[in-house]
Design an enzyme around this catalytic site. Structure first.
Site, PDB file in Angstrom:
ATOM      1  N   ILE A  97       0.904  -1.153  -0.408  1.00 49.35           N
ATOM      2  CA  ILE A  97       0.045  -0.437  -0.228  1.00 49.35           C
ATOM      3  C   ILE A  97       0.973   1.214  -0.278  1.00 49.35           C
ATOM      4  O   ILE A  97       0.139   2.298  -0.155  1.00 49.35           O
ATOM      5  CB  ILE A  97      -1.325  -0.027   1.151  1.00 49.35           C
ATOM      6  CG1 ILE A  97      -0.275   0.229   2.743  1.00 49.35           C
ATOM      7  CG2 ILE A  97      -2.127  -0.804   1.240  1.00 49.35           C
ATOM      8  CD1 ILE A  97      -1.218  -0.111   3.803  1.00 49.35           C
ATOM      9  N   ARG A 102       5.136   2.716  -0.390  1.00 50.00           N
ATOM     10  CA  ARG A 102       6.505   2.074  -1.089  1.00 50.00           C
ATOM     11  C   ARG A 102       7.481   3.908  -0.636  1.00 50.00           C
ATOM     12  O   ARG A 102       7.208   4.872  -0.606  1.00 50.00           O
ATOM     13  CB  ARG A 102       6.888   2.512  -1.930  1.00 50.00           C
ATOM     14  CG  ARG A 102       6.362   0.858  -2.778  1.00 50.00           C
ATOM     15  CD  ARG A 102       7.069   0.798  -4.370  1.00 50.00           C
ATOM     16  NE  ARG A 102       6.003  -0.191  -5.261  1.00 50.00           N
ATOM     17  CZ  ARG A 102       6.328  -1.842  -4.153  1.00 50.00           C
ATOM     18  NH1 ARG A 102       7.825  -2.034  -3.746  1.00 50.00           N
ATOM     19  NH2 ARG A 102       5.856  -2.988  -5.171  1.00 50.00           N
ATOM     20  N   GLY A 103       8.880   3.807  -0.086  1.00 44.78           N
ATOM     21  CA  GLY A 103       9.590   4.746   0.446  1.00 44.78           C
ATOM     22  C   GLY A 103      11.064   4.402  -0.094  1.00 44.78           C
ATOM     23  O   GLY A 103      11.006   3.541  -0.382  1.00 44.78           O
ATOM     24  N   PHE A 158      13.497   3.298   1.616  1.00 40.63           N
ATOM     25  CA  PHE A 158      14.052   2.266   1.776  1.00 40.63           C
ATOM     26  C   PHE A 158      12.829   0.928   2.674  1.00 40.63           C
ATOM     27  O   PHE A 158      13.613   0.386   4.058  1.00 40.63           O
ATOM     28  CB  PHE A 158      15.215   1.814   3.465  1.00 40.63           C
ATOM     29  CG  PHE A 158      15.991   3.009   3.248  1.00 40.63           C
ATOM     30  CD1 PHE A 158      17.351   2.467   2.147  1.00 40.63           C
ATOM     31  CD2 PHE A 158      16.785   4.332   3.557  1.00 40.63           C
ATOM     32  CE1 PHE A 158      18.133   3.393   1.388  1.00 40.63           C
ATOM     33  CE2 PHE A 158      17.654   4.845   2.543  1.00 40.63           C
ATOM     34  CZ  PHE A 158      18.038   4.051   1.372  1.00 40.63           C
ATOM     35  N   GLY A 159      11.785   1.157   2.266  1.00 43.08           N
ATOM     36  CA  GLY A 159      10.881   0.627   2.910  1.00 43.08           C
ATOM     37  C   GLY A 159       9.393   0.207   2.459  1.00 43.08           C
ATOM     38  O   GLY A 159       9.426   0.979   1.487  1.00 43.08           O
ATOM     39  N   VAL A 200       5.532  -0.522   3.045  1.00 41.53           N
ATOM     40  CA  VAL A 200       4.159  -0.517   3.444  1.00 41.53           C
ATOM     41  C   VAL A 200       3.240  -2.197   2.752  1.00 41.53           C
ATOM     42  O   VAL A 200       2.694  -1.631   1.871  1.00 41.53           O
ATOM     43  CB  VAL A 200       3.918   0.147   4.000  1.00 41.53           C
ATOM     44  CG1 VAL A 200       2.936   0.228   4.898  1.00 41.53           C
ATOM     45  CG2 VAL A 200       4.899   1.723   4.669  1.00 41.53           C
ATOM     46  N   LYS A 205       5.800  -2.314   7.912  1.00 37.41           N
ATOM     47  CA  LYS A 205       6.952  -1.871   6.964  1.00 37.41           C
ATOM     48  C   LYS A 205       7.530  -2.390   7.286  1.00 37.41           C
ATOM     49  O   LYS A 205       8.144  -3.256   8.175  1.00 37.41           O
ATOM     50  CB  LYS A 205       7.539  -0.223   8.247  1.00 37.41           C
ATOM     51  CG  LYS A 205       8.718   0.021   7.509  1.00 37.41           C
ATOM     52  CD  LYS A 205       8.572   1.323   7.971  1.00 37.41           C
ATOM     53  CE  LYS A 205      10.356   2.180   6.961  1.00 37.41           C
ATOM     54  NZ  LYS A 205      10.816   3.327   8.032  1.00 37.41           N
ATOM     55  N   ASP A 259      11.750  14.109   9.364  1.00 29.73           N
ATOM     56  CA  ASP A 259      10.981  13.508   7.945  1.00 29.73           C
ATOM     57  C   ASP A 259       9.901  14.085   8.135  1.00 29.73           C
ATOM     58  O   ASP A 259       9.435  13.005   7.293  1.00 29.73           O
ATOM     59  CB  ASP A 259      11.801  12.173   7.524  1.00 29.73           C
ATOM     60  CG  ASP A 259      11.335  12.360   5.908  1.00 29.73           C
ATOM     61  OD1 ASP A 259      11.754  13.249   4.865  1.00 29.73           O
ATOM     62  OD2 ASP A 259      11.555  11.201   5.696  1.00 29.73           O
TER      63      ASP A 259
END
Length: 340
Positions: A50, A52-53, A55-56, A58, A71, A186
Site C-alpha cells: 500500500i 513505498r519509501g 528504504f521500506g 508498506v 513496514k 522527515d
C-alpha cells in the site's frame, strides 16, 4: 530497560569514543542490549503493498486477526554486505526504540517489531528477495497519506476550517514528540496518515527520528527530504528540534494551497540558494496564517516558534477565522511562484 537510562548510556557511549573506544561499536552494544522481539511472526499475515519509501515497503496485513500496516525494510537492487547490514540493523533498532515510546492521538501507534519475519510470516503475495527480515507492525490508518489527499483535492482546495484542523493535528503531534525529546527529521505530507473515520492526521515513519541530545546535533549528511529540510540541515550545520518547525511551515503552505511547494528539481541547489528559497504567499492567505508560515520557516532557527506555541497560535487562528467569511474563491491558495 528504562528508555531514559538507555538514552543516557547511548550518548555516553558516543562521548567515550573520544577516549579511545569505538563510538559505533558502543552504539551497537547498547542497541543490541535493548532489542527484543515484540510480536510473534507466526500471527502476522502480510498482504498487498500500500506504500513505498526510500528504504521500506508498506503492506496491509493482519496481526492476531486485526488489520495492521507492516513496514518491511527494502534495499531495492542494492547488494547488502555484512558490514552494511550491521548499520541497517542499528538504524532499524533505533527507529523501533523511538517509535515504541510514543503514545498520542496524532501519532500512529506502533504494535511491535521483528527481525525474523520472512521465515515465519504468512504471506498473501510472494515477498521480493530484496526485502529483509526486519519489519515494524503499526496500526492501520484508513484514509491513506495526506499527500494523496491533497493531490485528490488539488483543484477544489480544502475548506479553510479543514486546513486549520489538519495543521493543528500535525502541530499537536510534533509538539508531543518534542516534549518527549524526539526529533522527527522527515516531516512531510507523505509521512502523515488520515484517519478517515475521524478525519484526523497521524504522524508516521520514524526512520529518521532520533532522541534529542542536550547539545545541538552536527550531521555529516542531509537527513530528511529536500524541500522540507531546514537550511541548517542542508548546510550541514548544528541543528535541533527547530528543523521540524521549518518542515511544518512548508507543510502548512501545502495544506492551505492543496498543492506542492516545489514542482521542480531542487536536489542540486547549493546551500546558499536553498537557504533563501521559500514558496510565495499570496494576498488571499489570511495574514495570521501567512505570518505563522513565515515564522516557522525563518532562516534563523532561534526565531522559529516552539511547536507547543504553534498549537496555541493555530487555535487562536481557528477561533478568529471562524467568525470571518473566507469565500471559497478567495481560498484558491497561493500561486506556485517563489521568492529568492
Amino acid at each position: 530497560m528504562d528508555i531514559q537510562l538507555a538514552q543516557n548510556k547511548l550518548f555516553g557511549a558516543w562521548d567515550s569514543g573520544k577516549n579511545g573506544q569505538n563510538p559505533m561499536q558502543s552504539y551497537r552494544i547498547v542497541n543490541e542490549r535493548k532489542w527484543q522481539e515484540t510480536i510473534d511472526p507466526l500471527k502476522l499475515f502480510l498482504g498487498v503493498v500500500i506504500g513505498r519509501g526510500s528504504f521500506g515497503v508498506v503492506h496491509k496485513g493482519t496481526y492476531q486477526g486485526q488489520p495492521v500496516a507492516v513496514k518491511v525494510l527494502d534495499f531495492g537492487d542494492t547488494k547488502i554486505t555484512e558490514a552494511s547490514m550491521a548499520f541497517v540493523k542499528e538504524d532499524f533498532v533505533k527507529e523501533v526504540n523511538v517509535w515504541q515510546t510514543l503514545d498520542h492521538p496524532n501519532v500512529s501507534k506502533m504494535i511491535g517489531a521483528t527481525m525474523s519475519m520472512t521465515k515465519n510470516c504468512r504471506q498473501k503475495t510472494k515477498k521480493k528477495n530484496t526485502e529483509s527480515n526486519f519489519c515494524i507492525v503499526c496500526e492501520y490508518v484508513r484514509g491513506g497519506s495526506l499527500r494523496s489527499y491533497l493531490s485528490k483535492n488539488r483543484h477544489k482546495k480544502l475548506p479553510f476550517r479543514t486546513a486549520i484542523r489538519f495543521a493543528l493535528d500535525i502541530a499537536s503531534g510534533l509538539s508531543y514528540l518534542h516534549s518527549k525529546k524526539v526529533i522527527h527529521r522527515d516531516v512531510k505530507p507523505e509521512n502523515m496518515l488520515i484517519d478517515k473515520q475521524h478525519m484526523t492526521i497521524k504522524l508516521t515513519d520514524f526512520g529518521e527520528s532520533i532522541f534529542e541530545p542536550s547539545e545541538l546535533l552536527y550531521t555529516t549528511g542531509e537527513r530528511g527530504t529536500r524541500g522540507f529540510m531546514a537550511p541548517e540541515v542542508v548546510a550541514r550545520k548544528p541543528y535541533g528540534r527547530k528543523c521540524d518547525v521549518y518542515s511544518f511551515g512548508i507543510c502548512l503552505w501545502e495544506i492551505y494551497n492543496c498543492d506542492m511547494a516545489y514542482t521542480f528539481n531542487i536536489d542540486n541547489l547549493t546551500p546558499d540558494i536553498y537557504r533563501e528559497m521559500r514558496p510565495l504567499i499570496s494576498v488571499n492567505c489570511p495574514k495570521s496564517l501567512a505570518h505563522l508560515m513565515e515564522r516557522c520557516w525563518d532562516t534563523d532557527p532561534k526565531k522559529r516558534p516552539e511547536m507547543k506555541d504553534v498549537v496555541v497560535l493555530l487555535e487562536e487562528i481557528e477561533k478568529y477565522e471562524s467568525f470571518q467569511t473566507v469565500p471559497e474563491d478567495l481560498h484558491g491558495g497561493c500561486f506556485t511562484f517563489f521568492r529568492f
